[in-house]
Design an enzyme around this catalytic site. Structure first.
Site, PDB file in Angstrom:
ATOM      1  N   ARG A 171      74.055  47.444  31.393  1.00  0.00           N
ATOM      2  CA  ARG A 171      74.603  47.356  32.748  1.00  0.00           C
ATOM      3  C   ARG A 171      76.070  47.812  32.776  1.00  0.00           C
ATOM      4  O   ARG A 171      76.434  48.725  33.507  1.00  0.00           O
ATOM      5  CB  ARG A 171      74.474  45.937  33.316  1.00  0.00           C
ATOM      6  CG  ARG A 171      73.025  45.494  33.442  1.00  0.00           C
ATOM      7  CD  ARG A 171      72.879  44.143  34.142  1.00  0.00           C
ATOM      8  NE  ARG A 171      71.578  43.540  33.825  1.00  0.00           N
ATOM      9  CZ  ARG A 171      70.764  42.968  34.712  1.00  0.00           C
ATOM     10  NH1 ARG A 171      71.091  42.879  35.968  1.00  0.00           N
ATOM     11  NH2 ARG A 171      69.615  42.444  34.328  1.00  0.00           N
ATOM     12  N   GLU A 182      60.739  49.545  38.166  1.00  0.00           N
ATOM     13  CA  GLU A 182      59.950  50.377  37.232  1.00  0.00           C
ATOM     14  C   GLU A 182      58.866  51.217  37.894  1.00  0.00           C
ATOM     15  O   GLU A 182      58.564  52.321  37.433  1.00  0.00           O
ATOM     16  CB  GLU A 182      59.340  49.508  36.128  1.00  0.00           C
ATOM     17  CG  GLU A 182      60.356  48.858  35.191  1.00  0.00           C
ATOM     18  CD  GLU A 182      61.036  47.637  35.794  1.00  0.00           C
ATOM     19  OE1 GLU A 182      60.548  47.102  36.826  1.00  0.00           O
ATOM     20  OE2 GLU A 182      62.073  47.207  35.242  1.00  0.00           O
TER      21      GLU A 182
END
Ligand SMILES: *[C@@H]1O[C@H](CO)[C@@H](O)[C@H](O)[C@H]1NC(C)=O
Ligand SMILES: *[C@@H]1O[C@H](CO)[C@@H](O)[C@H](O)[C@H]1NC(C)=O
Length: 578
Positions: free
Chosen positions: A186, A482
């Site tokens: 991140r 996803e």
């Protein structure tokens, strides 16, 4: 974008600056000669690097030092095949433009609420409106969203966020440990992606500071990092690798650390993760399912024999994802990533892919796959667990990328069937969204549709769900990316226009069930009719990944071309060699 309202002189300066940005920026010229190298350094006046309040991590002694043993290949060569479909003659159309604008509006709304109600917090609470600390208190959502701001052309907000990011203080946290994997994908990935797009030097400086801190995690007796970087242990030389850690955690730091070495010229980051790659290579054929690594690994003993569970979803996912992606970032110059990918995917094809059993009328035109779990007992008996997960939906894009980069044509077909499987599962529930985890009633083989077996359905199926499903074990949807990730990647690889219509249907479902007054929230149950209960959570991947993929699939295919960039597992674009 808004121009300064106070002084006309500033209007002109801003205008000239933006024009220059447009012509020099990667999105304006998309000059292929810039691939592999970031755009020329460009310092915006508001973005000033401020060092952390301490840099103790640069002075602490390495207790288990090693000489540099891995050399980076030149960042100017690419031996791999083209990823993107030939889109020559591509024209934007009004419907696509409308869709792109709708996605951008959703982003602007969530970002605006984050700024107003949770600025510099890790996350916004999208129902109650407060801020949350979930990843060390270093403004995870802000750092994660930087490159999306740039991609969407929100430059004012980008520079506000970049200015704040350049001041982050890694030494100032109330936590005693950092989560090495999450902070790498991140924060480090976010800063590197934003730097690779904007060329803003302060962002690279911040990334380097963080990289130096995270580098400490490798200071263990066998140089395998633990799951947590505990500050006190690091100072005292007490760190050891984990004995039961998710395989994806130490094994998907490679893209970020490699890019950091490429950009800073300091090879130690690449050397650190290459030692983990050495371990992967050594151990690949010694697990209970040779070719794959178990979900949990004893990194301290470097033992992969004890654990019985194998998967492409939770715990293991990005380990596999990073094999073709590392090949892409290194221009295919070191063949070991391709070798490991091919070996692992042969096993995936043989044991892990599932084809749902469907009623005859649907089976004839539905050629889809899911990636399930496998358990192998001590006598090497293999048992499939026919269960799909939202997390494993990335596999469509991974097979597509491996297939394209290494010219393995059948892998692109498998990737498309996997991507379409996830969108089919979205459509199968009343909300139009897929559960986190669900069971399927599977065919014996993936090669052809199997005949409908009413008795099998009666014993295994769940009559409250669409035919083909056996349960919705974890019925939440938490704004995960996803499924759209794979639909987007396969669109860029195949050029099939119907994937955009699928993406739009998914986006509308996401908005219908998750939009709140402020932003978007995770929901409790995708199987209910009507509006599901919101759980007041908006993880940073909503802005970093989910909305980025929806935006990119409705954008001209030259924007973040997959031949110029490789996306880390948090969708941060890293520049590839030409
Ligand atoms: C650390 O952060 C806290 C809260 O964000 C702030 O109040 C404090 O001044 C910071 N300390 C340093 C040394 O910068
Ligand atoms: C593992 O086994 C596969 C298939 O037998 C082989 O192709 C591969 O080279 C082996 N990998 C290693 C690292 O020995």
């Amino acid at each position: 974008m808004s121009l300064d309202r106070r002084l006309p002189r500033y209007v002109i300066i801003a205008f000239v600056f933006l024009l220059a940005l447009f012509f020099l920026g990667p999105f304006g010229s998309a000059s292929p000669s810039s691939a592999g190298r970031p755009p020329p350094p460009r310092s915006h006046p508001s973005v000033r690097f401020k060092p952390s309040s301490s840099d103790w991590w640069t002075t602490v002694k390495q207790h288990h030092p090693v000489p540099l043993a891995h050399k980076l290949p030149p960042a100017t060569r690419n031996l791999l095949h083209t990823v993107q479909h030939d889109f020559s003659g591509y024209r934007d159309d009004p419907v696509t433009e409308q869709r792109r604008k709708a996605v951008r509006a959703a982003f602007v709304k969530s970002w605006g609420s984050y700024k107003k109600h949770a600025w510099l917090w890790d996350e916004l609470a999208p129902v109650s409106g407060g801020g949350k600390t979930t990843f060390g208190g270093w403004a995870a959502t802000m750092v994660d969203a930087l490159d999306t701001l740039w991609i969407m052309g929100l430059y004012d907000d980008f520079y506000d966020a970049a200015a704040a990011a350049a001041q982050l203080d890694w030494a100032n946290t109330t936590e005693t440990s950092v989560n090495l994997f999450e902070t790498t994908i991140r924060h480090l990935g976010g800063l590197l992606g934003a730097y690779d797009l904007s060329g803003e030097p302060a962002l690279l400086e911040k990334a380097k500071e963080l990289g130096n801190m995270l580098y400490l995690a490798f200071d263990t007796p066998n140089r395998m990092p633990g799951f947590w970087l505990n500050f006190e242990n690091a100072k005292q030389g007490l760190q050891v690798a984990g004995t039961n850690d998710p395989s994806a955690a130490p094994c998907s730091l490679s893209l970020e650390f490699t890019r950091l070495s490429q950009l800073t010229g300091d090879a130690k980051f690449y050397d650190a993760i290459s030692r983990v790659t050495d371990f992967l290579e050594r151990s690949q054929n010694s697990s209970r399912l040779p070719g794959m690594w178990p979900k949990l690994i004893n990194f301290q003993a470097e033992d992969v024999r004890h654990e019985s569970g194998f998967a492409l979803g939770a715990l293991a996912d990005s380990l596999y994802e990073y094999l073709p992606k590392m090949a892409a970032l290194l221009g295919g110059q070191y063949p070991r990533y391709e070798r490991m990918y091919r070996t692992a995917m042969d096993v995936v094809k043989a044991h892990m892919l599932l084809r749902p059993m469907l009623p005859e009328d649907e089976a004839s035109h539905t050629d889809i796959l899911f990636a399930g779990d496998v358990y192998v007992d001590q006598k090497n008996a293999i048992e499939r667990k026919p269960e799909g997960q939202h997390l494993s939906c990335f596999t469509g894009g991974m097979f597509g990328l491996g297939g394209k980069l290494f010219d393995i044509v059948p892998h692109v077909g498998i990737g498309e069937r996997l991507a379409r499987g996830c969108s089919w599962a979205y459509d199968a529930f009343p909300t139009g969204l897929m559960p986190e985890i669900f069971g399927i009633v599977a065919c014996p083989s993936i090669d052809k549709a199997c005949a409908w077996n009413e008795e099998q359905w009666q014993t295994q199926g769940d009559k409250h769900l669409k035919k083909g499903f056996s349960n919705a074990r974890d019925p939440r949807y938490i704004l995960r990316p996803e499924a759209i990730e794979s639909i987007f990647l396969l669109y860029r690889m195949t050029g099939k226009e119907d994937l955009r219509d699928i993406a739009w249907r998914m986006f509308e479902s996401v908005m219908r069930s998750t939009e709140t007054e402020l932003a978007n929230s995770a929901i409790e149950d995708v199987t209910v009719e009507g509006i599901p209960t919101r759980t007041d959570s908006m993880e940073s991947f909503w802005l970093a990944e989910t909305l980025k993929y929806y935006y990119l699939i409705f954008s001209p295919p030259g924007l973040i071309s997959l031949d110029e960039f490789v996306l880390n597992t948090e969708a941060h674009p890293l520049r590839r060699p030409k």
